[in-house]
Scaffold this motif. Structure first.
Motif, mmCIF file in Angstrom:
data_model
loop_
_atom_site.group_PDB
_atom_site.id
_atom_site.type_symbol
_atom_site.label_atom_id
_atom_site.label_comp_id
_atom_site.label_asym_id
_atom_site.label_seq_id
_atom_site.Cartn_x
_atom_site.Cartn_y
_atom_site.Cartn_z
ATOM 1 N N LEU A 95 0.817 -1.336 0.032
ATOM 2 C CA LEU A 95 0.184 0.120 0.161
ATOM 3 C C LEU A 95 0.881 1.208 -0.028
ATOM 4 N N ASP A 96 0.741 2.197 -0.923
ATOM 5 C CA ASP A 96 1.627 3.380 -1.053
ATOM 6 C C ASP A 96 0.761 4.513 -1.111
ATOM 7 N N ALA A 97 1.288 5.644 -0.855
ATOM 8 C CA ALA A 97 0.428 7.075 -0.872
ATOM 9 C C ALA A 97 -0.286 7.290 -2.227
ATOM 10 N N ASN A 98 0.349 6.650 -3.343
ATOM 11 C CA ASN A 98 -0.362 7.015 -4.547
ATOM 12 C C ASN A 98 -2.015 6.301 -4.512
ATOM 13 N N THR A 99 -1.884 4.994 -3.936
ATOM 14 C CA THR A 99 -3.067 4.264 -3.896
ATOM 15 C C THR A 99 -3.916 4.987 -2.865
ATOM 16 N N LEU A 100 -3.486 5.688 -1.509
ATOM 17 C CA LEU A 100 -4.361 6.123 -0.848
ATOM 18 C C LEU A 100 -5.077 7.342 -1.618
ATOM 19 N N LYS A 101 -4.249 8.122 -2.320
ATOM 20 C CA LYS A 101 -4.817 9.237 -3.043
ATOM 21 C C LYS A 101 -5.863 8.746 -3.931
ATOM 22 N N GLU A 102 -5.565 7.838 -4.675
ATOM 23 C CA GLU A 102 -6.675 7.312 -5.717
ATOM 24 C C GLU A 102 -8.021 6.937 -4.922
ATOM 25 N N LEU A 103 -7.733 6.176 -3.748
ATOM 26 C CA LEU A 103 -8.926 5.847 -2.931
ATOM 27 C C LEU A 103 -9.821 7.079 -2.489
ATOM 28 N N LYS B 144 -14.454 10.908 -3.072
ATOM 29 C CA LYS B 144 -14.580 12.166 -3.053
ATOM 30 C C LYS B 144 -15.975 12.841 -2.813
ATOM 31 N N ASP B 145 -17.080 12.415 -3.973
ATOM 32 C CA ASP B 145 -18.120 12.808 -4.024
ATOM 33 C C ASP B 145 -19.212 11.995 -3.792
ATOM 34 N N LYS B 146 -18.828 11.128 -3.048
ATOM 35 C CA LYS B 146 -19.988 10.284 -2.150
ATOM 36 C C LYS B 146 -19.677 9.857 -0.689
ATOM 37 N N MET B 147 -19.344 10.958 -0.002
ATOM 38 C CA MET B 147 -18.708 10.814 1.257
ATOM 39 C C MET B 147 -19.870 10.658 2.335
ATOM 40 N N ASN B 148 -19.829 9.886 3.106
ATOM 41 C CA ASN B 148 -20.792 9.678 4.359
ATOM 42 C C ASN B 148 -20.148 9.295 5.514
ATOM 43 N N LEU B 149 -20.551 9.134 6.813
ATOM 44 C CA LEU B 149 -19.953 8.941 8.021
ATOM 45 C C LEU B 149 -18.947 7.822 7.905
ATOM 46 N N ILE B 150 -19.786 6.560 7.353
ATOM 47 C CA ILE B 150 -18.817 5.300 7.163
ATOM 48 C C ILE B 150 -17.541 5.606 6.493
ATOM 49 N N ASN B 151 -17.744 6.519 5.141
ATOM 50 C CA ASN B 151 -16.447 6.441 4.469
ATOM 51 C C ASN B 151 -15.574 7.297 5.175
ATOM 52 N N TYR B 152 -16.085 8.338 5.789
ATOM 53 C CA TYR B 152 -15.207 9.377 6.454
ATOM 54 C C TYR B 152 -14.175 8.564 7.706
ATOM 55 N N ARG B 153 -15.013 7.629 8.436
ATOM 56 C CA ARG B 153 -14.401 6.845 9.303
ATOM 57 C C ARG B 153 -13.416 5.812 8.945
ATOM 58 N N ASP B 154 -13.708 5.212 7.738
ATOM 59 C CA ASP B 154 -12.879 4.167 7.218
ATOM 60 C C ASP B 154 -11.583 4.883 6.642
ATOM 61 N N LEU B 155 -11.586 5.928 5.862
ATOM 62 C CA LEU B 155 -10.916 6.628 5.392
ATOM 63 C C LEU B 155 -9.817 7.197 6.329
ATOM 64 N N ALA B 156 -10.360 7.665 7.319
ATOM 65 C CA ALA B 156 -9.381 8.361 8.354
ATOM 66 C C ALA B 156 -8.640 7.289 9.075
ATOM 67 N N MET B 157 -9.354 6.109 9.191
ATOM 68 C CA MET B 157 -8.421 4.946 10.062
ATOM 69 C C MET B 157 -7.370 4.377 9.177
ATOM 70 N N ILE B 158 -7.604 4.379 7.834
ATOM 71 C CA ILE B 158 -6.643 3.693 6.944
ATOM 72 C C ILE B 158 -5.410 4.867 6.717
ATOM 73 N N ILE B 159 -5.812 5.977 6.415
ATOM 74 C CA ILE B 159 -4.802 7.061 6.265
ATOM 75 C C ILE B 159 -4.031 7.300 7.500
ATOM 76 N N LEU B 160 -4.786 7.400 8.599
ATOM 77 C CA LEU B 160 -4.141 7.506 9.896
ATOM 78 C C LEU B 160 -3.080 6.528 10.390
ATOM 79 N N GLY B 161 -3.413 5.149 9.954
ATOM 80 C CA GLY B 161 -2.555 4.046 10.266
ATOM 81 C C GLY B 161 -1.459 4.031 9.327
ATOM 82 N N PHE B 162 -1.813 4.468 8.091
ATOM 83 C CA PHE B 162 -0.669 4.483 7.367
ATOM 84 C C PHE B 162 0.507 5.676 7.475
ATOM 85 N N ALA B 163 -0.132 6.732 7.926
ATOM 86 C CA ALA B 163 0.933 8.165 8.148
ATOM 87 C C ALA B 163 1.640 7.723 9.552
ATOM 88 N N GLY B 164 0.791 6.947 10.495
ATOM 89 C CA GLY B 164 1.487 6.740 11.847
ATOM 90 C C GLY B 164 2.000 5.631 12.199
#
Length: 234
Positions: free
Chosen positions: A102-110, A115-135
């Motif tokens: 998993l690389d940064a480009n894959t996360l950007k693409e994800l 981007k145009d279909k964000m809801n609470l579940i998508n916000y949560r899941d993306l935040a968890m994935i990106i936070l785990g990757f960055a930290g």
């Protein structure tokens, strides 16, 4: 002495040693202290049953651990036992199934795809994935985060990790993650998720919680327990 190991390790070894005790009881031999020949026969029995090397090695470590607690001579150091373990490793070890990188480009693409279909579940899941990757965080470290463990600064955020697998003595640690400019910025994504969920950094609730949908709306399930790995994968 039981506290010399993590609770999860103690429970694991206790379970495996109980299986060894049952074997010894059926054979009418002593399990504690055990003779090296009995351990060898037990390992052979596990091999005959087609048990994985993980089970066999954990059983051996459990026997070693139990004998060390009572200061008995370790029967697993016998050369015959060691050779059996080596044989089991060669016969029953499975090749490591490597995960895709998993690389940064894959996360950007994800993030761009949602981007145009964000809801609470998508916000949560993306935040968890990106936070785990960055930290560089393990899932348990992420799922155990409380809202109060997050501190937003001007150009970075700080996470308080209360405990982790490598933090044997539970001293805690902090992780600093810089604020970025891409669509996959962990700072911005976490901030948006918390706003959408109605969470504040003053709350003692778990940061990532289960979510339910009712009449087209999403909301957090307020339970005092972290999001399970199984639910997160769904």
């Amino acid at each position: 002495l039981l506290q010399s190991r993590a609770a999860s390790t103690t429970n694991k070894y206790s379970g495996y040693f109980k299986t060894f005790e049952q074997y010894c009881h059926a054979k009418r031999v002593s399990a504690l202290p055990a003779k090296s020949m009995v351990v060898s026969l037990f390992i052979t029995d596990l091999m005959d049953k087609g048990k994985s090397f993980s089970v066999i090695s954990s059983s051996v470590y459990a026997i070693k651990w139990k004998h060390s607690i009572y200061n008995f001579e370790d029967p697993t150091t016998d050369s015959f036992v060691k050779n059996l373990i080596e044989a089991a490793k060669r016969l029953f070890s499975k090749p490591v199934a490597k995960k895709d990188i998993l690389d940064a480009n894959t996360l950007k693409e994800l993030c761009s795809n949602f981007k145009d279909k964000m809801n609470l579940i998508n916000y949560r899941d993306l935040a968890m994935i990106i936070l785990g990757f960055a930290g560089f965080l393990r899932y348990k470290e992420i799922s155990n985060l409380l809202c109060s463990d997050v501190e937003f600064k001007i150009d970075h955020l700080v996470l308080t990790i209360r405990s982790s697998k490598t933090d044997v003595y539970r001293e805690g640690d902090t992780v600093v993650i810089a604020k970025g400019t891409s669509v996959a910025c962990p700072y911005v994504m976490l901030e948006r998720y918390m706003q959408a969920a109605g969470l504040t950094v003053r709350s003692d609730k778990f940061l990532f919680c289960p979510i339910y949908k009712s009449k087209g709306k999403y909301a957090l399930i307020n339970k005092r327990k972290p999001l399970s790995y199984t639910r997160a994968r769904e």
